[in-house]
Design a protein around this motif. Structure first.
Motif, PDB file in Angstrom:
ATOM      1  N   MET A   1       0.984  -1.192   0.043  1.00 18.62           N
ATOM      2  CA  MET A   1       0.137   0.074  -0.091  1.00 18.62           C
ATOM      3  C   MET A   1       0.882   1.294   0.032  1.00 18.62           C
ATOM      4  O   MET A   1       0.763   2.390  -0.762  1.00 18.62           O
ATOM      5  CB  MET A   1      -1.005   0.185   1.459  1.00 18.62           C
ATOM      6  CG  MET A   1      -1.888  -1.251   1.415  1.00 18.62           C
ATOM      7  SD  MET A   1      -3.037  -1.434  -0.011  1.00 18.62           S
ATOM      8  CE  MET A   1      -3.930  -2.750   0.454  1.00 18.62           C
ATOM      9  N   GLY A   2       1.787   1.071   1.000  1.00 22.30           N
ATOM     10  CA  GLY A   2       2.690   2.658   1.113  1.00 22.30           C
ATOM     11  C   GLY A   2       3.832   2.186   1.391  1.00 22.30           C
ATOM     12  O   GLY A   2       4.541   1.010   1.217  1.00 22.30           O
ATOM     13  N   GLY A   3       4.942   3.086   1.334  1.00 25.33           N
ATOM     14  CA  GLY A   3       6.420   2.842   1.798  1.00 25.33           C
ATOM     15  C   GLY A   3       7.101   4.047   1.901  1.00 25.33           C
ATOM     16  O   GLY A   3       6.550   5.320   1.509  1.00 25.33           O
ATOM     17  N   ASP A   4       8.290   4.058   2.772  1.00 25.23           N
ATOM     18  CA  ASP A   4       9.134   5.524   2.438  1.00 25.23           C
ATOM     19  C   ASP A   4      10.466   4.498   2.644  1.00 25.23           C
ATOM     20  O   ASP A   4      10.991   3.716   2.826  1.00 25.23           O
ATOM     21  CB  ASP A   4       8.827   6.028   3.759  1.00 25.23           C
ATOM     22  CG  ASP A   4       9.316   7.299   3.881  1.00 25.23           C
ATOM     23  OD1 ASP A   4       9.814   7.737   2.839  1.00 25.23           O
ATOM     24  OD2 ASP A   4       9.322   8.100   5.066  1.00 25.23           O
ATOM     25  N   ALA A   5      11.480   5.716   2.160  1.00 27.33           N
ATOM     26  CA  ALA A   5      12.926   5.515   2.203  1.00 27.33           C
ATOM     27  C   ALA A   5      13.580   6.433   3.252  1.00 27.33           C
ATOM     28  O   ALA A   5      13.328   7.526   3.311  1.00 27.33           O
ATOM     29  CB  ALA A   5      13.380   5.833   0.702  1.00 27.33           C
ATOM     30  N   GLY A   6      14.541   5.680   3.760  1.00 30.86           N
ATOM     31  CA  GLY A   6      15.647   6.343   4.809  1.00 30.86           C
ATOM     32  C   GLY A   6      16.442   5.474   5.326  1.00 30.86           C
ATOM     33  O   GLY A   6      16.638   4.201   5.190  1.00 30.86           O
ATOM     34  N   ASP A   7      17.581   6.110   5.891  1.00 33.48           N
ATOM     35  CA  ASP A   7      18.805   5.253   6.071  1.00 33.48           C
ATOM     36  C   ASP A   7      18.483   4.977   7.882  1.00 33.48           C
ATOM     37  O   ASP A   7      19.070   5.992   8.711  1.00 33.48           O
ATOM     38  CB  ASP A   7      20.100   6.360   5.888  1.00 33.48           C
ATOM     39  CG  ASP A   7      21.247   5.394   6.567  1.00 33.48           C
ATOM     40  OD1 ASP A   7      21.213   4.287   6.628  1.00 33.48           O
ATOM     41  OD2 ASP A   7      22.447   6.239   6.737  1.00 33.48           O
ATOM     42  N   TYR A   8      17.827   4.053   8.116  1.00 36.22           N
ATOM     43  CA  TYR A   8      17.781   3.654   9.435  1.00 36.22           C
ATOM     44  C   TYR A   8      19.011   3.329  10.266  1.00 36.22           C
ATOM     45  O   TYR A   8      18.952   3.433  11.501  1.00 36.22           O
ATOM     46  CB  TYR A   8      16.683   2.826   9.704  1.00 36.22           C
ATOM     47  CG  TYR A   8      17.004   1.334   9.625  1.00 36.22           C
ATOM     48  CD1 TYR A   8      16.886   0.617  10.977  1.00 36.22           C
ATOM     49  CD2 TYR A   8      17.094   0.603   8.421  1.00 36.22           C
ATOM     50  CE1 TYR A   8      17.359  -0.691  10.884  1.00 36.22           C
ATOM     51  CE2 TYR A   8      17.623  -0.640   8.596  1.00 36.22           C
ATOM     52  CZ  TYR A   8      17.591  -1.484   9.700  1.00 36.22           C
ATOM     53  OH  TYR A   8      17.941  -2.690   9.661  1.00 36.22           O
ATOM     54  N   ASN A   9      19.982   2.606   9.586  1.00 36.20           N
ATOM     55  CA  ASN A   9      21.017   1.936  10.158  1.00 36.20           C
ATOM     56  C   ASN A   9      22.256   2.681  10.063  1.00 36.20           C
ATOM     57  O   ASN A   9      23.364   2.286  10.558  1.00 36.20           O
ATOM     58  CB  ASN A   9      21.058   0.378   9.957  1.00 36.20           C
ATOM     59  CG  ASN A   9      21.489   0.505   8.361  1.00 36.20           C
ATOM     60  OD1 ASN A   9      21.305   1.529   7.528  1.00 36.20           O
ATOM     61  ND2 ASN A   9      21.285  -0.735   7.815  1.00 36.20           N
ATOM     62  N   GLY A  10      22.125   3.709   9.640  1.00 34.77           N
ATOM     63  CA  GLY A  10      23.569   4.780   9.561  1.00 34.77           C
ATOM     64  C   GLY A  10      24.522   4.375   8.786  1.00 34.77           C
ATOM     65  O   GLY A  10      25.587   4.862   8.839  1.00 34.77           O
ATOM     66  N   ASP A  11      24.142   3.483   7.557  1.00 38.81           N
ATOM     67  CA  ASP A  11      25.419   3.068   6.892  1.00 38.81           C
ATOM     68  C   ASP A  11      25.423   4.021   5.528  1.00 38.81           C
ATOM     69  O   ASP A  11      26.223   3.792   4.462  1.00 38.81           O
ATOM     70  CB  ASP A  11      25.353   1.517   6.447  1.00 38.81           C
ATOM     71  CG  ASP A  11      23.998   1.450   5.556  1.00 38.81           C
ATOM     72  OD1 ASP A  11      23.214   2.502   5.326  1.00 38.81           O
ATOM     73  OD2 ASP A  11      23.869   0.014   5.196  1.00 38.81           O
ATOM     74  N   GLY A  12      24.570   4.960   5.149  1.00 41.15           N
ATOM     75  CA  GLY A  12      24.796   5.851   4.110  1.00 41.15           C
ATOM     76  C   GLY A  12      23.987   5.387   3.137  1.00 41.15           C
ATOM     77  O   GLY A  12      23.995   6.244   2.014  1.00 41.15           O
ATOM     78  N   LEU A  13      23.144   4.252   3.252  1.00 44.88           N
ATOM     79  CA  LEU A  13      22.553   3.810   2.045  1.00 44.88           C
ATOM     80  C   LEU A  13      20.969   3.942   2.306  1.00 44.88           C
ATOM     81  O   LEU A  13      20.633   3.687   3.682  1.00 44.88           O
ATOM     82  CB  LEU A  13      22.848   2.455   1.913  1.00 44.88           C
ATOM     83  CG  LEU A  13      24.274   2.135   1.506  1.00 44.88           C
ATOM     84  CD1 LEU A  13      24.293   0.688   1.327  1.00 44.88           C
ATOM     85  CD2 LEU A  13      24.743   2.871   0.194  1.00 44.88           C
ATOM     86  N   PRO A  14      20.148   3.990   1.345  1.00 46.89           N
ATOM     87  CA  PRO A  14      18.575   4.383   1.795  1.00 46.89           C
ATOM     88  C   PRO A  14      17.957   2.719   1.819  1.00 46.89           C
ATOM     89  O   PRO A  14      18.151   1.897   1.018  1.00 46.89           O
ATOM     90  CB  PRO A  14      18.149   4.891   0.351  1.00 46.89           C
ATOM     91  CG  PRO A  14      19.018   4.554  -0.781  1.00 46.89           C
ATOM     92  CD  PRO A  14      20.468   4.334  -0.092  1.00 46.89           C
ATOM     93  N   ASP A  15      17.270   2.836   2.975  1.00 52.46           N
ATOM     94  CA  ASP A  15      16.419   1.521   3.218  1.00 52.46           C
ATOM     95  C   ASP A  15      15.112   1.627   2.979  1.00 52.46           C
ATOM     96  O   ASP A  15      14.707   2.849   3.039  1.00 52.46           O
ATOM     97  CB  ASP A  15      16.929   1.128   4.880  1.00 52.46           C
ATOM     98  CG  ASP A  15      18.181   0.934   5.173  1.00 52.46           C
ATOM     99  OD1 ASP A  15      18.894   0.231   4.518  1.00 52.46           O
ATOM    100  OD2 ASP A  15      18.690   1.927   6.010  1.00 52.46           O
ATOM    101  N   LEU A  16      14.367   0.815   2.878  1.00 52.21           N
ATOM    102  CA  LEU A  16      12.824   0.652   2.466  1.00 52.21           C
ATOM    103  C   LEU A  16      12.031   0.230   3.565  1.00 52.21           C
ATOM    104  O   LEU A  16      12.047  -0.958   4.027  1.00 52.21           O
ATOM    105  CB  LEU A  16      12.449   0.021   1.240  1.00 52.21           C
ATOM    106  CG  LEU A  16      13.256   0.578  -0.157  1.00 52.21           C
ATOM    107  CD1 LEU A  16      12.972  -0.276  -1.227  1.00 52.21           C
ATOM    108  CD2 LEU A  16      12.609   2.201  -0.301  1.00 52.21           C
TER     109      LEU A  16
END
Length: 525
Positions: free
Chosen positions: A288-303
Motif C-alpha cells: 500500500m505504501g512505503g518510505d525510504a530512509g537510512d535507519y541503520n546509519g550506513d549511508g544507504l537508503p533502506d525501504l
C-alpha cells in the motif's frame, strides 16, 4: 477557473522562502528578512534562529488536537472511500507556518490555512484521491497535483491555488499518487504515475509524464519496461537507490501474487530500467505504501513497505541488494490479514538520532471487497540500535479508525515532529507533541533530490530530500535530524542531484534551528 487565496497568519518570526525545487528561482526579498544569513565559508546557507528547550520532556507524548485546531470530519462514508487518504503539509503561502490539504475520494479538497490558534478552512472543487506537491512550472511555488481518473494540476500562484486542466484521462483505470522527480536531468520536474485497474491490462501500466518546462506534460507510454510495470501499483517511491545523484523508483504493488511483484527501476542517464533481479527486492505482496530512509546509519537508503497482512523492512547492502530484516528487527506491528497498513513514514520522533517508523493501519471498508468494517490503530515503532518497539499507545496515539495517509512535520514549532493522520471515513487526526526534548535537532531545507549529511562527533547521518512518504502523503522539502545528546553539528553537507555540486558548512553549528540552502537562480536551473 477557481482561485483560492491562502491567507497570511502573522508569523512571529519571518522565515526564508522554501528551497527551490529543480529549476526554481529564489526570492531575494524574503532572503533579506532571514536570520543570520552569513556563513563562515560563504556557502549559500541561511541559518535560522535557535530555539531553546527550557523544560525538556522525559519522553515524547502527543495530544490529539484536530478539532481544537479547526480540522473537520470528511464527507459521509460510502463504498467509494477506499481510495481516499491524501495529505499535503507545507508552507503553501510562505508565511512561516505549515498549511494542510486533505483529500477524500472524488470529493472537494479540504484546504486548511494556518491562522492564529489553528487553521482556517476553505473548499476547492476537485475529483481525486492522493495528492502530490511539485513546482512543475518552475516559478518557485510548489503546485498541488491531484491524482485519480483525471489527474489535475492546481497551480500555486504566489499563494493562490488555481485549478488547471487535466493532465490526461484514464479510461478504465486510476493513477495513484504522482511522484515528482527530474528523471532525465533537464532541470524540469517530471512525474512517475503508478496505475491500477481491476480488469484492463493497458490501463494498469505505469506511465512517465515528461515536463516540457512550463508545467505541461507529455504522456509517455513506452518509456518504462512494459512487462515489469503492469502490476497494481499503489506507490512509486522516488529515491536515490544507487546514491549516484539521480532519482530511481521503487514500485510497490498491491495484490502482487496475482498482478505482479514489486519492481525497482534504476535510472541510467534518464532511462528507467528494471533492476529487480539485481536488488533482490521484487516482493510479491499486497503493498500500500512505503518510505525510504537510512535507519541503520550506513549511508544507504533502506525501504519500509506497508501493506496487507504484513509490513516489510528492507535493509540496503553495499552491493546494491536488499535484505529483509523485518523479523530480526521486530519492525512489523501487524498480526496478519485482515490487518493492513497504508501510510508509513520514517521519522526521528524523539530526536535521539535513530530513525523510527509511524504506521497508519486501516481496513478495506468498501463493500465490493467483501470486507467488514473494523477499527484499526496507529503504531509508533521506536528504534533502539536496530530493533523496534511499538510505543504508540504509551505516547498518546491510542485512537482507532480506518487510517490512510500519515505526515510528520513540526506544526507547533517546539522542535518535535507532530503527526497528521488521515481517517478515510472520519476525523483527520492531528497529534501535537506535548513539549520539547533534551536531545538536539536540526532541520535542513534543500532542493528536491539532494542528499544531506550531518556529522556529529565523527558519526554521519544521511537523509534525502524526496517528495512523498507513505500512502498519498507529501510534505516539506526538508531533512530532519535528531542529534541525540549533542547540541551542535560538526559539519553539514548537501549534495545536489545530477552532479549539481556539493555545498558544505563547517561547524561547529548550533542545533535546534532550521538551515536553508538557497541557490542562485542560474544554479537552480
Amino acid at each position: 477557473m477557481i482561485a483560492l487565496v491562502l491567507l497570511a497568519c502573522g508569523a512571529s518570526e519571518p522565515l526564508p522562502p522554501p528551497p527551490a525545487e529543480t529549476g526554481a528561482p529564489t526570492d531575494s526579498a524574503a532572503r533579506d528578512s532571514a536570520t543570520d544569513s552569513a556563513t563562515p565559508d560563504g556557502a549559500p546557507f541561511i541559518l535560522g534562529a535557535t530555539h531553546a528547550c527550557e523544560s525538556p520532556r522525559p519522553a515524547i507524548t502527543y495530544t490529539e488536537s484536530s478539532a481544537a485546531w479547526g480540522l473537520l470530519p470528511g464527507p459521509a462514508p460510502d463504498d467509494d472511500h477506499l481510495d481516499g487518504g491524501g495529505i499535503v503539509v507545507d508552507d503553501l503561502d510562505r508565511d512561516g507556518d505549515l498549511d494542510v490539504v486533505i483529500a477524500f475520494w472524488q470529493s472537494d479538497l479540504e484546504v486548511y490555512t494556518r491562522v492564529e490558534g489553528g487553521f482556517e478552512r476553505a473548499v476547492v472543487d476537485a475529483e481525486g484521491a492522493q495528492l502530490t506537491l511539485a513546482d512543475v512550472d518552475a516559478d518557485g511555488w510548489r503546485d498541488l497535483i491531484v491524482s485519480g481518473h483525471k489527474p489535475r494540476v492546481y497551480s500555486n500562484d504566489g499563494g493562490a491555488l488555481t485549478r488547471g486542466k487535466s493532465i490526461l484521462s484514464m479510461e478504465g483505470g486510476v493513477l495513484r499518487q504522482l511522484a515528482p522527480g527530474d528523471f532525465d536531468g533537464d532541470g524540469d520536474l517530471d512525474l512517475y504515475a503508478p496505475a491500477t485497474s481491476p480488469d484492463d491490462d493497458d490501463a494498469r501500466r505505469d506511465l512517465l509524464l515528461w515536463n516540457d518546462g512550463s508545467g505541461e506534460f507529455e504522456v509517455d507510454r513506452d518509456a518504462l519496461p512494459a512487462e515489469q510495470v503492469g502490476g497494481q501499483a499503489f506507490l512509486g517511491v522516488v529515491f536515490d537507490y544507487e546514491v549516484d545523484g539521480d532519482p530511481d523508483v521503487y514500485v510497490d504493488n498491491d495484490m502482487g501474487p496475482q498482478y505482479g511483484a514489486n519492481v525497482l527501476l534504476r535510472n541510467r542517464d534518464g532511462a528507467l530500467e528494471d533492476a529487480s533481479s539485481d536488488c533482490a527486492c521484487g516482493l510479491a505482496h499486497s503493498g500500500m505504501g512505503g518510505d525510504a530512509g537510512d535507519y541503520n546509519g550506513d549511508g544507504l537508503p533502506d525501504l519500509y513497505l506497508s501493506g496487507s497482512g504484513q509490513n516489510v523492512l528492507l535493509a540496503s547492502q553495499p552491493g546494491g541488494e536488499f535484505v529483509d530484516v523485518t523479523l530480526s528487527a521486530g519492525a512489523d506491528p501487524l498480526g496478519g490479514f485482515p490487518y493492513m497498513a497504508w501510510g508509513s513514514a520514517w521519522l526521528d520522533y524523539d530526536n535521539d538520532g535513530q530513525l523510527d517508523v509511524v504506521v497508519a493501519q486501516g481496513d478495506l471498508w468498501a463493500a465490493d471487497h467483501e470486507g467488514d468494517h473494523f477499527d484499526a490503530g496507529i503504531n509508533l515503532m521506536r528504534q533502539s540500535e536496530g530493533t523496534f518497539e511499538d510505543v504508540g499507545p504509551a505516547s498518546g496515539l491510542d485512537a482507532m479508525g480506518s487510517f490512510r495517509g500519515v505526515s510528520a512535520a513540526d506544526h507547533n514549532g517546539d522542535g518535535v515532529l507532530d503527526l497528521l493522520i488521515h481517517d478515510v471515513v472520519g476525523q483527520p487526526l492531528l497529534y501535537l507533541s506535548d513539549g520539547c526534548t533534551e536531545a538536539g535537532w536540526l532541520a535542513v531545507d534543500a532542493p528536491l533530490g539532494s542528499r544531506v549529511e550531518v556529522t556529529i562527533d565523527g558519526a554521519v547521518q544521511t537523509a534525502w530530500i524526496h517528495p512523498t512518504s507513505g500512502f498519498g502523503a507529501a510534505g516539506p522539502l526538508e531533512a530532519w535530524f535528531g542529534l541525540g545528546q549533542a547540541q551542535q553539528v560538526d559539519r553539514l553537507q548537501v549534495t545536489l542531484p545530477w552532479a549539481g555540486g556539493v555545498h558544505t558548512l563547517e561547524g561547529p553549528l548550533e542545533g535546534r534551528r532550521r538551515v536553508t540552502l538557497e541557490l542562485p537562480s542560474e544554479q537552480a536551473e
